[in-house]
Design a protein around this motif. Structure first.
Motif, PDB file in Angstrom:
ATOM      1  N   SER A  93      -0.133   2.296  -6.332  1.00 15.56           N
ATOM      2  CA  SER A  93       1.282   2.117  -6.037  1.00 15.56           C
ATOM      3  C   SER A  93       1.485   0.720  -5.451  1.00 15.56           C
ATOM      4  O   SER A  93       0.706   0.299  -4.595  1.00 15.56           O
ATOM      5  CB  SER A  93       1.764   3.177  -5.036  1.00 15.56           C
ATOM      6  OG  SER A  93       3.139   2.996  -4.735  1.00 15.56           O
ATOM      7  N   TYR A 130       3.283  -2.228  -3.156  1.00 17.10           N
ATOM      8  CA  TYR A 130       4.011  -2.342  -1.894  1.00 17.10           C
ATOM      9  C   TYR A 130       4.232  -3.818  -1.596  1.00 17.10           C
ATOM     10  O   TYR A 130       3.404  -4.674  -1.953  1.00 17.10           O
ATOM     11  CB  TYR A 130       3.235  -1.707  -0.735  1.00 17.10           C
ATOM     12  CG  TYR A 130       3.088  -0.207  -0.827  1.00 17.10           C
ATOM     13  CD1 TYR A 130       4.138   0.635  -0.474  1.00 17.10           C
ATOM     14  CD2 TYR A 130       1.904   0.364  -1.254  1.00 17.10           C
ATOM     15  CE1 TYR A 130       4.008   2.011  -0.555  1.00 17.10           C
ATOM     16  CE2 TYR A 130       1.762   1.735  -1.341  1.00 17.10           C
ATOM     17  CZ  TYR A 130       2.819   2.555  -0.987  1.00 17.10           C
ATOM     18  OH  TYR A 130       2.680   3.911  -1.075  1.00 17.10           O
ATOM     19  N   ILE A 170       4.254  -6.081   1.492  1.00 15.43           N
ATOM     20  CA  ILE A 170       3.774  -6.022   2.872  1.00 15.43           C
ATOM     21  C   ILE A 170       3.680  -7.439   3.404  1.00 15.43           C
ATOM     22  O   ILE A 170       3.291  -8.367   2.669  1.00 15.43           O
ATOM     23  CB  ILE A 170       2.406  -5.310   2.948  1.00 15.43           C
ATOM     24  CG1 ILE A 170       2.508  -3.901   2.350  1.00 15.43           C
ATOM     25  CG2 ILE A 170       1.898  -5.233   4.375  1.00 15.43           C
ATOM     26  CD1 ILE A 170       1.198  -3.163   2.282  1.00 15.43           C
ATOM     27  N   THR A 197       3.181  -8.987  -2.404  1.00 13.81           N
ATOM     28  CA  THR A 197       3.079  -7.767  -3.196  1.00 13.81           C
ATOM     29  C   THR A 197       1.611  -7.381  -3.339  1.00 13.81           C
ATOM     30  O   THR A 197       0.805  -8.160  -3.862  1.00 13.81           O
ATOM     31  CB  THR A 197       3.713  -7.960  -4.581  1.00 13.81           C
ATOM     32  OG1 THR A 197       5.086  -8.315  -4.418  1.00 13.81           O
ATOM     33  CG2 THR A 197       3.622  -6.686  -5.397  1.00 13.81           C
ATOM     34  N   PHE A 227       0.619   8.891  -0.792  1.00 15.37           N
ATOM     35  CA  PHE A 227       1.322   7.614  -0.791  1.00 15.37           C
ATOM     36  C   PHE A 227       2.554   7.667   0.107  1.00 15.37           C
ATOM     37  O   PHE A 227       2.905   6.658   0.741  1.00 15.37           O
ATOM     38  CB  PHE A 227       1.717   7.228  -2.219  1.00 15.37           C
ATOM     39  CG  PHE A 227       0.595   6.623  -3.007  1.00 15.37           C
ATOM     40  CD1 PHE A 227      -0.051   5.486  -2.566  1.00 15.37           C
ATOM     41  CD2 PHE A 227       0.172   7.203  -4.193  1.00 15.37           C
ATOM     42  CE1 PHE A 227      -1.087   4.923  -3.290  1.00 15.37           C
ATOM     43  CE2 PHE A 227      -0.862   6.649  -4.922  1.00 15.37           C
ATOM     44  CZ  PHE A 227      -1.496   5.512  -4.473  1.00 15.37           C
ATOM     45  N   TRP A 228       3.211   8.815   0.158  1.00 13.53           N
ATOM     46  CA  TRP A 228       4.336   8.958   1.089  1.00 13.53           C
ATOM     47  C   TRP A 228       3.844   8.838   2.528  1.00 13.53           C
ATOM     48  O   TRP A 228       4.522   8.241   3.380  1.00 13.53           O
ATOM     49  CB  TRP A 228       5.032  10.290   0.856  1.00 13.53           C
ATOM     50  CG  TRP A 228       6.080  10.625   1.880  1.00 13.53           C
ATOM     51  CD1 TRP A 228       6.011  11.553   2.870  1.00 13.53           C
ATOM     52  CD2 TRP A 228       7.375  10.028   2.005  1.00 13.53           C
ATOM     53  NE1 TRP A 228       7.154  11.576   3.604  1.00 13.53           N
ATOM     54  CE2 TRP A 228       8.019  10.642   3.100  1.00 13.53           C
ATOM     55  CE3 TRP A 228       8.044   9.030   1.302  1.00 13.53           C
ATOM     56  CZ2 TRP A 228       9.300  10.293   3.491  1.00 13.53           C
ATOM     57  CZ3 TRP A 228       9.312   8.674   1.705  1.00 13.53           C
ATOM     58  CH2 TRP A 228       9.927   9.304   2.779  1.00 13.53           C
ATOM     59  N   THR A 229       2.667   9.386   2.820  1.00 16.08           N
ATOM     60  CA  THR A 229       2.098   9.246   4.156  1.00 16.08           C
ATOM     61  C   THR A 229       1.748   7.796   4.447  1.00 16.08           C
ATOM     62  O   THR A 229       1.897   7.326   5.582  1.00 16.08           O
ATOM     63  CB  THR A 229       0.849  10.133   4.288  1.00 16.08           C
ATOM     64  OG1 THR A 229       1.179  11.474   3.899  1.00 16.08           O
ATOM     65  CG2 THR A 229       0.343  10.155   5.715  1.00 16.08           C
ATOM     66  N   VAL A 230       1.282   7.050   3.439  1.00 16.18           N
ATOM     67  CA  VAL A 230       1.004   5.624   3.632  1.00 16.18           C
ATOM     68  C   VAL A 230       2.289   4.882   3.987  1.00 16.18           C
ATOM     69  O   VAL A 230       2.313   4.034   4.890  1.00 16.18           O
ATOM     70  CB  VAL A 230       0.363   5.042   2.358  1.00 16.18           C
ATOM     71  CG1 VAL A 230       0.273   3.524   2.448  1.00 16.18           C
ATOM     72  CG2 VAL A 230      -1.017   5.620   2.147  1.00 16.18           C
ATOM     73  N   GLU A 231       3.390   5.195   3.287  1.00 18.06           N
ATOM     74  CA  GLU A 231       4.656   4.514   3.539  1.00 18.06           C
ATOM     75  C   GLU A 231       5.233   4.851   4.906  1.00 18.06           C
ATOM     76  O   GLU A 231       5.884   3.998   5.523  1.00 18.06           O
ATOM     77  CB  GLU A 231       5.667   4.886   2.450  1.00 18.06           C
ATOM     78  CG  GLU A 231       5.277   4.433   1.059  1.00 18.06           C
ATOM     79  CD  GLU A 231       6.279   4.870   0.021  1.00 18.06           C
ATOM     80  OE1 GLU A 231       7.391   5.294   0.417  1.00 18.06           O
ATOM     81  OE2 GLU A 231       5.975   4.808  -1.183  1.00 18.06           O
ATOM     82  N   THR A 232       5.031   6.067   5.378  1.00 20.23           N
ATOM     83  CA  THR A 232       5.687   6.507   6.609  1.00 20.23           C
ATOM     84  C   THR A 232       4.776   6.500   7.827  1.00 20.23           C
ATOM     85  O   THR A 232       5.276   6.582   8.954  1.00 20.23           O
ATOM     86  CB  THR A 232       6.241   7.926   6.422  1.00 20.23           C
ATOM     87  OG1 THR A 232       5.168   8.811   6.054  1.00 20.23           O
ATOM     88  CG2 THR A 232       7.297   7.949   5.334  1.00 20.23           C
ATOM     89  N   ILE A 262       1.904   1.966   7.153  1.00 19.22           N
ATOM     90  CA  ILE A 262       2.519   0.633   7.133  1.00 19.22           C
ATOM     91  C   ILE A 262       3.440   0.398   8.332  1.00 19.22           C
ATOM     92  O   ILE A 262       3.360  -0.668   8.957  1.00 19.22           O
ATOM     93  CB  ILE A 262       3.272   0.438   5.802  1.00 19.22           C
ATOM     94  CG1 ILE A 262       2.280   0.482   4.629  1.00 19.22           C
ATOM     95  CG2 ILE A 262       4.024  -0.881   5.800  1.00 19.22           C
ATOM     96  CD1 ILE A 262       2.927   0.349   3.269  1.00 19.22           C
ATOM     97  N   PRO A 263       4.321   1.341   8.726  1.00 18.58           N
ATOM     98  CA  PRO A 263       5.242   1.043   9.840  1.00 18.58           C
ATOM     99  C   PRO A 263       4.489   0.842  11.162  1.00 18.58           C
ATOM    100  O   PRO A 263       3.508   1.523  11.464  1.00 18.58           O
ATOM    101  CB  PRO A 263       6.138   2.290   9.894  1.00 18.58           C
ATOM    102  CG  PRO A 263       6.019   2.921   8.567  1.00 18.58           C
ATOM    103  CD  PRO A 263       4.620   2.659   8.120  1.00 18.58           C
TER     104      PRO A 263
END
Length: 521
Positions: free
Chosen positions: A123, A125, A127, A135, A232-237, A240-241
């Motif tokens: 995926s 991102y 960053i 990217t 991947f949703w866990t990576v985004e939430t 990364i934050p």
């Protein structure tokens, strides 16, 4: 409309012996409603099926004729068949007939079995690395039963990077599941989709060596690897934050700690499953990998330049003096190997991300005789010198460097050389006018400087002359020699002699003699 629960209560109270008036007062409904519910025995009234106002076969024919465009079906019904059916009613009947939105086939539910499968996907991102948005491609491997994860980021992702990532993740776990679910990516798929997909022979051999086989899910059914998508949703939430990353190596180090340390002990899902404990149970069902499984590599053919360096990925690696001509470079995930023939000669770690134009050599290597051929030099010093002249020059550079298609290093070097030809005041004034009119071309900037000079606003640059040059030893030694004879240059040469007068051409003879006859005639 009366709720089904209230209908059921009315009928049960009626069966218990209460009158219609008592039921109406207790439940707050009218007596007519109570009578109607009792007559229906507490069941909701059944609606009579309504036939469509248009023949269903006509709708199917027009829908196929109009290639699925409901608006055209609506127009043809009105113009050719005289049926004035509201557009909303038409779309409702198309849906009920299964034409507008065909039913989506459901994905088969696969039970969670220990050691059955693992899932992989990528995926992109955006960053911030050291404050600059970049990217990156996130690659993640997921064990379905124990919910273990392995995460890594790449600048670019190809087939070789896929093999390196899977090898690194599986060697970290020491085990592999016999089946790896992927999407229909061309990194591993040669042709076909889903169950009919044919895997690239190279990747099929790689998977066989590591104890698993690639399996593509059906097209449009990414939920087949829902655990991967959720990861991947866990990576985004969660990953990364709130984190800052200085480089690609830094984000990969933090991703390794997050996926293999923090998430290993974090309870997952409603069952509060801990991946580290679940893996101890799943380990018995997985394929154990040998500890010395060879890592994947790429072969590059290079040559040694005249200074003894091998160019690879914009950097230069020293080779021993006894090596000449072509050389083989083996690229691994984290290091390089220089070899010739069947001999492995030197091993270098790969340069960090973003490093360009650097020389690498062993500590005990002799000092090089020169720099590598075709070495690319940075323009950092030229840019720093230009920005130090005036803030207006820095603002102009920010405007120019943000322009698409500009060759950064060539532009900075040429602008730096141009600044050495002018006085600082004239150079800054020329760039201010160029910035005002949004000019980037150097030839136009040079004409601006010439225009300012002709207007008399600035003086041309004059080279500094040291007036004490007559006291230098070299000048005094030259003064003792005989002066050169410059008379040949002072006396003008004599003029060339005039050309001789031309004699007039002879006049033609009015009575020419005939040619003598040919002796062979």
């Amino acid at each position: 409309m009366i709720e089904p629960e209230k209908r059921k209560a009315i009928y049960l109270l009626h069966q218990s012996g209460l009158s219609v008036r008592q039921i109406a007062r207790r439940l707050g409904v009218s007596r007519n409603t109570v009578k109607a519910v009792i007559a229906q025995q507490g069941q909701p009234p059944l609606r009579a099926p309504v036939d469509p106002p248009v023949d269903p076969e006509l709708l199917r024919t027009l829908y196929e004729r109009c290639q699925g465009r409901a608006q055209r079906v609506y127009e043809i019904l009105r113009e050719e068949h005289g049926i004035d059916l509201p557009y909303s009613s038409l779309t409702r009947w198309l849906r009920q007939l299964g034409l507008a939105h065909p039913p989506q086939p459901r994905c088969a539910r696969v039970p969670d079995e220990p050691g059955a499968e693992m899932q992989h996907d990528t995926s992109p991102y955006v960053i911030a690395l050291d404050g600059r948005p970049v990217t990156l491609i996130a690659s993640l491997l997921y064990l379905r039963f124990s919910k273990r994860r392995y995460l890594r980021f790449y600048r670019a992702f190809n087939r070789f990077k896929l093999k390196c990532f899977l090898h690194q993740a599986l060697m970290h776990w020491g085990h592999a599941a016999p089946r790896c679910i992927i999407d229909n990516t061309n990194l591993a798929r040669l042709r076909g989709l889903g169950a009919n997909a044919v895997i690239v022979p190279e990747m099929e051999a790689f998977g066989r060596q590591h104890g698993f086989a690639f399996c593509c899910h059906a097209r449009g059914h990414s939920d087949r690897k829902a655990g991967e998508e959720r990861s991947f949703w866990t990576v985004e939430t969660n990953f990364i934050p709130g984190r800052t990353f200085q480089s690609l190596e830094d984000i990969n180090q933090q991703a390794w700690e997050w996926s293999t340390v923090r998430m290993e002990q974090r309870p997952q899902g409603k069952g509060r499953l801990i991946p580290a404990q679940a893996f101890e149970h799943e380990r018995n069902f997985l394929v154990a990998l040998p500890p010395h499984l060879p890592a994947p590599y790429q072969i590059h053919e290079r040559s040694i330049d005249q200074y003894g360096y091998v160019a690879f990925d914009a950097n230069y690696y020293w080779a021993p003096e006894e090596l000449h001509g072509p050389i083989t470079v083996l690229e691994y995930d984290g290091h390089l190997v220089l070899g010739q023939g069947h001999q492995r000669l030197l091993e270098y770690p790969l340069a960090p991300d973003g490093v360009r134009g650097q020389n690498f050599a062993p500590k005990d290597a002799p000092p090089p005789r020169g720099q590598p051929a075709n070495r690319k030099h940075s323009s950092t010093q030229e840019e720093a010198h230009l920005r130090a002249l005036d803030p207006a020059v820095g603002a102009y550079l920010d405007f120019c460097l943000a322009s698409p298609g500009l060759q950064r290093h060539v532009f900075l070097r040429r602008l730096f050389l141009f600044s050495r030809r002018l006085t600082p005041e004239l150079f800054v004034a020329s760039l201010r006018r160029a910035h005002q009119y949004r000019i980037i071309r150097l030839d136009v900037i040079e004409r601006i400087a010439q225009l300012l000079l002709t207007q008399g606003l600035f003086e041309p640059i004059t080279p500094p002359i040291d007036e004490t040059f007559r006291q230098r030893d070299t000048y005094q030694q030259g003064a003792l020699t005989d002066p050169p004879d410059l008379s040949t240059y002072q006396v003008p040469p004599p003029p060339p002699p005039p050309p001789p007068p031309h004699s007039p051409p002879p006049e033609p003879n009015p009575n020419p003699e005939p040619n003598p006859p040919d002796s062979h005639g």
